[in-house]
Design an enzyme around this catalytic site. Sequence first.
Site, PDB file in Angstrom:
ATOM      1  N   ASP A 166       0.712  -1.021   0.078  1.00  0.00           N
ATOM      2  CA  ASP A 166      -0.022  -0.074  -0.039  1.00  0.00           C
ATOM      3  C   ASP A 166       0.929   1.368  -0.251  1.00  0.00           C
ATOM      4  O   ASP A 166       2.321   1.194   0.092  1.00  0.00           O
ATOM      5  CB  ASP A 166      -0.778   0.058   1.045  1.00  0.00           C
TER       6      ASP A 166
HETATM    7  C1  BGC Z   1      -5.043   3.384   0.159  1.00  0.00           C
HETATM    8  C2  BGC Z   1      -4.977   2.467  -0.779  1.00  0.00           C
HETATM    9  C3  BGC Z   1      -4.825   3.079  -2.269  1.00  0.00           C
HETATM   10  C4  BGC Z   1      -3.409   3.644  -2.631  1.00  0.00           C
HETATM   11  C5  BGC Z   1      -3.365   4.628  -3.696  1.00  0.00           C
HETATM   12  C6  BGC Z   1      -3.754   4.085  -0.039  1.00  0.00           C
HETATM   13  O1  BGC Z   1      -3.814   5.190   0.729  1.00  0.00           O
HETATM   14  O2  BGC Z   1      -4.982   2.635   1.437  1.00  0.00           O
HETATM   15  O3  BGC Z   1      -6.304   1.821  -0.930  1.00  0.00           O
HETATM   16  O4  BGC Z   1      -5.102   2.105  -3.438  1.00  0.00           O
HETATM   17  O5  BGC Z   1      -3.558   4.609  -1.419  1.00  0.00           O
HETATM   18  O6  BGC Z   1      -4.444   5.603  -3.872  1.00  0.00           O
END
Ligand code: BGC
Length: 724
Positions: free
Chosen positions: A264
């Site tokens: 993530d």
């Molecule tokens: C989120 C993810 C997301 C990523 C990119 C993160 O903060 O937890 O679900 O895909 O950001 O935007």
Amino acid sequence: MIKSKLLRSILCCVICIGTNLLPASAQQTTDPATESKIESLIKKMTLEEKIGMIHGNSSFTSTGVARLGIPELMTSDGPHGVRPEHGRDWVLDNKGDDSSTYLPVGITLASTWNPEMGYASGSVLGSEANYRGKDVILGPGINIMRTPLNGRNFEYMSEDPYLISKMVVGYIKGVQDQGVSASLKHYMGNNQEINRSGINVEMSERALREIYLPGFKAAVVEGGVNTVMGSYNRFRGEYCTYNDYLINKILKGEWGFQGLVMSDWGAIHSTKEALLGGADLEMGTDLAMLPNPDYSKFFFAEPALKMVRNGEIPESVIDDKVRRILRVMYKTHMFDKRPSGSYATKEHSDVARKIAEEGIILLKNKGNILPLDKMTVKTIAVIGANGNRDNAMGGGSSQVRTKYEITPLKGLQNLCGNSIGITFEQGYTIARNAQADPKLIQQAVEAAKKADVAIVVGGWTHGYDYSTWSDNAYDTEGFDKPNMNMPFGQDELIRAVIKANPNTIVVLYGGGPIDIDTWVNEAKGILQVGYPGMEGGTALAEILFGVVNPSGKLTVTFPKHLDDSPAHKLGEYPGDSINVHYNEDIFVGYRYFDTYKLQPQFAFGHGLSYTTFKYSKPVVVTSTGSALVKLSVQNTGTRQGAEVVQLYVRDLKSSLKRPIKELKAFKKVFLNAGESKEIEFSLDKSAFSYYDDKQNQWVLEPGKFDILIGSSSSDLKTKNRVKL
Ligand code: BGC
């Protein structure tokens, strides 16, 4: 019923592929010829080029190798629409030409209890991702809804692992059949937003295997998902994105996952541990948010390069990561001609509407106040800020710049035209700490008094208030809700409106349950809509007027009060900021309410229809460790409708305590008035087994089991007993 050609072909496709599931390894690796192309590419690459491929080089991309024809990998959120374009520096482009289809969110999609809708949703995403040049869609999100407070529940699907498993496979195939990769997130245990970046989740092996892993396993083994996103939190002390047990042993080992594990954004905190712990691609936000982001400082950039050069990390570890990334690239047609896809089309918004029509849930319908009759209803007072509010851009990373959004007010106006007088009153204000506003309530009461019917549209709302973590009453990433109470003084508003006009219907938005106990008995009609996407208002109006018969069912138990919810009663929430112990163990959602005989407001699987259904007694034929269940279901009412026939299994006697019943099969059946259909459920040993942490394996204990079949977890219509 199915209007568009696209929808028909999508649905036909899901039926065809459904019967032809390839083994997991065959889905995730490529053919031998491609595998050898991958090996020869790796041989030609310098170490620097390989390292370039395993970390982000902008907000959503990682580097390719131009001289070898390897492109950048382009990712994009998110679960219910292709996210608006960002510059490489994390700032929205705002060019306005990136509006896309805003699909109903995860909880609404799952409320259809129709895997074909999962496939349809994924197909739209895949097609629009292709059109916009995205290689990976960062979704679906399938974390278990452990607490009603999780600010991201709206993106997720359910409290029940079986339901998630069935819905997620269709979604992934829908995306990936378009030649785009899905990214399954957030693996694993990211079930709260408070302290998400590091909270250590402790649970038993049994809870892990029975509740928290099955959805992920189905997505990998049956869905053949190409990429998995590791979550921010820790599990048993190690960060999930490079948790040796979760990634190397279970995901890549037990399940044979051959695709890539990405972090993530900003979830990697070390180099050696993360390289060895199984993370393949480091993506991130933190450095990228600085004015001049320096991606060479990522853990998987210069520090990784140094470690390979000085022999701390074998180059073969990096090769494996590059191999996985290249595999995904081949599968995503990044080396050959990609399908061109299409973008914000009428066909796609038809899919959004169809999912909303099937996902909206009728919770209560006292005295058959619904459907409304155009012949008798001449005036409607729509009340409540959610009634004319757009939601697509809310909620965090899943934001969608939608081409348009039909709010409940617009939907009713479109359906009723001039034949019905519709007024609108805001009723409450959406703002931090906003309380009941006597002036707005008075205006709403006046409007309700003058109307034949009042429709209050409230519940949760998307939004952000970064100024505080503690009282952010929104469904949004990065925050949990402070409590389960209706925010912004809505209880007072609803009570006053019901008093002014007993013909009041309440429509609840939001990512899950909310405490409605102070007015639930007085409201004649209640609907739960989740966030129903760009055509949500159309679908809602169709349901209110009976153009569409509701068929959505709750995917999560609706407790009366937050304290009833097992994570809050038996477990810990949100933990002590370092650890959170899931002491409620496997007793999540209805598994707890039913076993401990606690009455919820609305049970898991509940959802009413405008027609009625009759179930025959099931005939069950058993063989070793399995059972074939047959019954017929008849529509005994006067209009067509769909019933979700739910099958639960109860183990009458077991060595380990088991939930009083667990969902093990379901089928959505569409029936014309008077029509009946035969339904067949084939239950294998997984339907009867539990995970024994002492033996570290699934166990099927011989004995008697009840097969319980009904319209919800509490409305069981028929049963049979078997001995296995
Ligand atoms: C989120 C993810 C997301 C990523 C990119 C993160 O903060 O937890 O679900 O895909 O950001 O935007």
